[in-house]
Design an enzyme around this catalytic site. Structure first.
Site, PDB file in Angstrom:
ATOM      1  N   SER A  38       1.076  -1.118   0.107  1.00 15.10           N
ATOM      2  CA  SER A  38      -0.311  -0.048   0.248  1.00 15.10           C
ATOM      3  C   SER A  38       0.665   1.370   0.045  1.00 15.10           C
ATOM      4  CB  SER A  38      -1.256   0.109   1.300  1.00 15.10           C
ATOM      5  OG  SER A  38      -1.646  -1.000   1.099  1.00 15.10           O
ATOM      6  N   LEU A  39       1.873   0.965  -0.314  1.00 14.41           N
ATOM      7  CA  LEU A  39       2.859   2.074  -1.332  1.00 14.41           C
ATOM      8  C   LEU A  39       2.429   3.367  -2.107  1.00 14.41           C
ATOM      9  CD1 LEU A  39       6.573   1.225  -0.432  1.00 14.41           C
ATOM     10  CD2 LEU A  39       4.838   2.248   1.382  1.00 14.41           C
ATOM     11  N   GLY A  40       1.921   2.596  -2.537  1.00 16.18           N
ATOM     12  CA  GLY A  40       0.677   3.105  -3.705  1.00 16.18           C
ATOM     13  C   GLY A  40       2.074   3.193  -5.321  1.00 16.18           C
ATOM     14  N   TYR A  63     -13.901  -6.381   1.299  1.00 15.18           N
ATOM     15  CA  TYR A  63     -12.709  -5.660   2.480  1.00 15.18           C
ATOM     16  C   TYR A  63     -11.353  -6.111   2.447  1.00 15.18           C
ATOM     17  CZ  TYR A  63     -16.488  -4.298   5.203  1.00 15.18           C
ATOM     18  OH  TYR A  63     -17.544  -3.179   6.054  1.00 15.18           O
ATOM     19  N   THR A  97      17.016   4.853   6.763  1.00 15.84           N
ATOM     20  CA  THR A  97      17.140   4.598   5.111  1.00 15.84           C
ATOM     21  C   THR A  97      17.143   2.905   5.125  1.00 15.84           C
ATOM     22  OG1 THR A  97      19.658   4.606   5.709  1.00 15.84           O
ATOM     23  CG2 THR A  97      18.439   6.479   4.439  1.00 15.84           C
ATOM     24  N   GLN A  99      17.260   0.419   2.419  1.00 18.59           N
ATOM     25  CA  GLN A  99      18.447  -0.478   1.819  1.00 18.59           C
ATOM     26  C   GLN A  99      18.661  -2.197   2.606  1.00 18.59           C
ATOM     27  OE1 GLN A  99      22.356   0.525   4.246  1.00 18.59           O
ATOM     28  NE2 GLN A  99      21.045   2.491   4.980  1.00 18.59           N
ATOM     29  N   CYS A 114     -26.313   0.283  -9.666  1.00 18.47           N
ATOM     30  CA  CYS A 114     -26.715  -1.121  -9.534  1.00 18.47           C
ATOM     31  C   CYS A 114     -27.571  -1.318  -8.710  1.00 18.47           C
ATOM     32  CB  CYS A 114     -25.244  -2.027 -10.112  1.00 18.47           C
ATOM     33  SG  CYS A 114     -25.173  -3.664 -10.137  1.00 18.47           S
ATOM     34  N   HIS A 153     -22.498   0.707 -14.015  1.00 17.16           N
ATOM     35  CA  HIS A 153     -21.640   1.615 -12.933  1.00 17.16           C
ATOM     36  C   HIS A 153     -20.843   2.113 -13.708  1.00 17.16           C
ATOM     37  CE1 HIS A 153     -21.614  -1.534  -9.767  1.00 17.16           C
ATOM     38  NE2 HIS A 153     -21.948  -2.702 -10.841  1.00 17.16           N
ATOM     39  N   GLU A 203     -19.709   5.386 -13.265  1.00 16.84           N
ATOM     40  CA  GLU A 203     -17.833   5.872 -11.790  1.00 16.84           C
ATOM     41  C   GLU A 203     -17.080   5.079 -12.926  1.00 16.84           C
ATOM     42  OE1 GLU A 203     -19.330   1.804  -9.372  1.00 16.84           O
ATOM     43  OE2 GLU A 203     -20.105   3.224 -10.605  1.00 16.84           O
TER      44      GLU A 203
END
Length: 549
Positions: A14-16, A54, A189, A193, A382, A508, A510
């Site tokens: 989940s760092l993106g 979820y 860091t 590493q 929906c 949908h 979206e």
């Protein structure tokens, strides 16, 4: 042949990676290059279609009906392009292909192994989009975290490609975390590493290290990472936390991430990035003139990724309306006849979200009733559209036990019923009505006004439909079917002409909203919410109704 950029992740999930991949792709696209992104996921599910939100967030559906990872939504929203089945590959799909080939005798009696058979199939899929001559650069995001057992075959396939392809045809971008220790008041860091060391032990050497961080990195810190991780100092990129994901491309441009990649790939035929539309959008997003509160009624509200595309569509529509959209999550399981008025009283609009199963359904029906009776702008997607149909059947048509056969197989009035072709299906994966279908809008309807087109195309993901046996009853009582599939006459859109803004859609919308093309229903819904909010303010303050004498 296209060139390849691979994005890996370390330290934590989940760092993106998806946002970094999409941001890099946006910058390269803005420089005139043809770019697409693909996601390789290490889980054994063939696709996310059967996963609980979820577990994995929303399931994103492409035009061609592929159930994919939610990161493909970021790719489409950033690049304003369509992705396909080929843009998302899982371990399950890889193994399924290899096992099917083994059963057909394709390996001529050889022992089928992870190396070379699984890795060869991964490499084939990684290079597939690049053989179409449609793209200059393919960005491949590898899901999971370096060190995960599931990720090892993908890392090995990447190692082989780094070795097989010309040196100027591949770039590896590794995303890591630089944690800030409050007690020591410094960025550390060491996790980065270790992550790079682990990647190097697998034979993959990153060209660029992108560091997620809460604090600004000093030149000394960058020098240290460069030294211990064996990359050039300019290839240590800071990815500081941003107020919105849409600022990340500009942050990466300031860090010259795109230029470093282009230099390594030996690409020279590019121009200065054209991001004026993106910057206009950001300007409106950051400096809104109004604010509205939209209630999102759902049952997965604890995990925002479950409704990711809906939330982003509101960001796009809000910016176009120069209006900040404040989302108020309301868990449908906790709505009762006694508290519905209290829970929804301060809203300017109500969206009932999609979903499956019976949990929270009665709360959604109560919320729809409140919106219908109180002229609150309403939008159902929906299952949300189906709840609007059931509510109308019960409280206007007088069919007190009306329901969907999904929740009550024995209802005497199945106003929502399983499609005929779905009744014999027992397998759950990839068997719904999926992908783009056309819809014909009715002249003079709200749907036609919103789309300004007679025939539209939208993406679907569902099994149950409006039961046309009840259509005449609904239309006579005031709920209009303003959009139908022109091939099988299935109802796609319902609305209440007597209501200021009340629309439910079976598809949908979206999924097709992007930064450059916000979806028109969301745009018009936010506009209606803004007008409702202004009307409330006027009623609260009578002096605003006329001239002050």
């Amino acid at each position: 042949m296209a060139k390849h950029i691979f994005v890996t992740g370390g330290v934590t999930s989940s760092l993106g990676k998806g946002i970094i991949a999409a941001s890099l792709a946006k910058l390269l696209q803005a420089r005139g290059l043809r770019v697409t992104i693909q996601k390789f996921d290490p889980y054994i599910n063939v696709d996310p279609g059967t996963l609980n939100p979820y577990e994995h967030g929303e399931c994103y559906v492409t035009e061609d009906g592929a159930e994919t990872d939610l990161d493909l939504g970021h790719y489409e929203r950033f690049l304003n392009i369509f992705t396909t089945q080929a843009n998302n590959v899982t371990t399950g799909r890889i193994y399924q292909t290899v096992i099917n080939k083994e059963r057909e005798g394709a390996y001529l009696g050889k022992t089928v192994q992870v190396v070379p058979h699984i890795t060869d199939e991964i490499k084939r899929r990684m290079l597939l989009l690049g053989t179409t001559n449609e793209y200059d650069i393919i960005i491949t995001e590898l899901g999971g975290t370096v060190g995960d057992i599931e990720s090892l075959p993908f890392i090995e396939a990447l190692r082989q490609l780094q070795w097989e392809l010309p040196e100027e045809d591949t770039v590896v971008v590794h995303l890591t975390l630089i944690p800030y220790l409050k007690a020591a008041k410094e960025l550390k860091t060491k996790p980065t590493q270790h992550s790079v060391k682990m990647l190097s032990q697998e034979g993959v050497h990153p060209d660029i290290i992108v560091c997620r961080t809460e604090k600004t990195m000093t030149p000394d810190l960058r020098r240290k990472i460069a030294l211990f991780c064996n990359v050039k100092q300019e290839a240590v990129i800071e990815a500081a936390d941003a107020p919105t994901i849409y600022e990340v491309p500009l942050a990466m441009m300031r860090e010259k991430l795109d230029l470093i990649c282009l230099k390594k790939l030996n690409i020279n035929n590019y121009h200065e990035p054209d991001l004026h539309k993106w910057k206009e959008f950001l300007d409106k997003l950051k400096y809104p003139k109004n604010q509205v509160t939209i209630g999102l009624i759902g049952k997965y509200i604890e995990l925002q990724d479950a409704y990711k595309s809906i939330l982003e569509a509101f960001v796009h529509a809000g910016a176009l309306n120069e209006c900040k959209v404040q989302i108020q999550n309301v868990h449908s399981e906790f709505i009762t006849p006694e508290n519905v008025g209290e829970k929804l009283a301060n809203l300017d609009g109500l969206l009932v979200a999609p979903g499956f199963g019976h949990r929270g359904v009665e709360g959604k029906i109560l919320a729809v009733k409140y919106a219908r009776e109180n002229k609150l702008p309403f939008f159902g997607i929906c299952l949300g559209m189906q709840m609007a149909v059931i509510e109308f059947a019960r409280n206007v048509l007088g069919l007190k036990e009306a329901h969907s056969t999904e929740m009550n197989a024995n209802t005497p009035d199945p106003v929502i019923d399983l499609m005929e072709e779905q009744k014999a299906i027992t397998s759950k994966g990839g068997t719904m009505r999926l992908g783009a279908y056309s819809c014909e809008t009715t002249e003079g309807s709200l749907a036609r006004q919103i789309y300004a087109n007679e025939v539209i195309s939208e993406r679907h993901r569902h099994r149950w439909e409006f039961n046309n046996r009840y259509l005449n009853q609904f239309q006579e009582a005031g709920m209009v079917a303003s959009g139908k599939n022109n091939e099988n006459q299935l109802v796609e859109i319902v609305e209440l002409p007597a209501h200021p803004f009340f629309i439910g859609v079976q598809y949908h919308p979206e999924l097709k909203s992007t930064v450059e093309n916000p979806h028109p229903i969301f745009v018009n819904f936010v506009k209606a919410a803004k007008e409702y909010s202004e009307q409330k303010t006027t009623v609260k303050n009578p002096l605003l109704q006329g001239e002050i004498i």
